[in-house]
Design an enzyme around this catalytic site. Structure first.
Site, PDB file in Angstrom:
ATOM      1  N   SER A  38      -4.706  -3.562   2.620  1.00 44.37           N
ATOM      2  CA  SER A  38      -5.281  -2.480   3.426  1.00 44.37           C
ATOM      3  C   SER A  38      -6.334  -1.686   2.668  1.00 44.37           C
ATOM      4  CB  SER A  38      -4.191  -1.535   3.918  1.00 44.37           C
ATOM      5  OG  SER A  38      -3.225  -2.227   4.643  1.00 44.37           O
TER       6      SER A  38
ATOM      7  N   HIS B 112      -5.073   3.696   2.050  1.00 44.67           N
ATOM      8  CA  HIS B 112      -6.083   3.553   3.098  1.00 44.67           C
ATOM      9  C   HIS B 112      -7.243   4.513   2.873  1.00 44.67           C
ATOM     10  CE1 HIS B 112      -2.976   1.856   6.210  1.00 44.67           C
ATOM     11  NE2 HIS B 112      -3.072   1.110   5.124  1.00 44.67           N
TER      12      HIS B 112
END
Length: 185
Positions: A116, A167
């Site tokens: 991610s 993220h």
């Protein structure tokens, strides 16, 4: 071909992890190189990198690889192979470091894995490039890229078991990486 190699390594490692145990088992994932701050603080800094190639379950792998396939190929065509690899992996590394800094200062440790941070690095890099290209690059627009980034960040914060700091760190890392590496011809 760098993006395809990154995707292939992620898929291969997922199947190796599954063949030797369960990708949903945190102990097994730590054995394979997932990020675990106590080990990182003991000198196993390779985990900041290796965790980007491991995934908790097939859905986790599938979601990350699908986005990486589409966005990563686009970014690699724009920046070239070497710069793409540096943006993707460098931004993912910044995501891993951001996550560990958050864990360290909050005292809350958790096993972390997934591409991610790389996916968000690619998203951040493309967002910057589209802005720099006066708001549109092929079918990519600033509005689409902002919406993608915002929905992805929002989805992480309303879900459980998501490393949101990786993220956000990946997104910022992608923007910073492309600021240094991207030159319009």
């Amino acid at each position: 071909y760098v993006n395809l190699a990154i995707v292939a390594v992620n898929v291969l490692l997922f199947f190796l992890v599954e063949l030797t145990g369960d990708s949903m088992d945190t102990d097994h994932m730590v054995h394979w190189g997932a990020a675990w701050l106590p080990d990182i603080l003991q000198g196993q800094v390779f985990r900041l990198f290796s965790c980007m190639f491991l995934h908790f379950g097939i859905a986790h792998l599938g979601n990350n690889m699908l986005v990486l396939l589409f966005l990563g190929d686009t970014l690699e065509k724009i920046t070239g192979h070497l710069k793409y690899g540096m943006i993707c992996l460098g931004g993912g590394l910044i995501g891993s470091i951001t996550s560990c800094v958050h864990e360290y200062y909050t005292g809350t440790y958790y096993v972390s894995a997934g591409a991610s941070g790389c996916v968000f690095a690619v998203t951040g890099a493309l967002l910057y490039i589209v802005i720099r290209e006066r708001g549109q690059l092929g079918t990519l627009t600033v509005r689409r890229m902002l919406l993608l980034a915002a929905l992805s960040i929002y989805s992480g914060f309303v879900s459980t078991g998501v490393d949101n700091y990786a993220h956000v760190g990946g997104l910022i890392g992608g923007i910073l990486s492309v600021l240094v590496l991207y030159c319009r011809e």
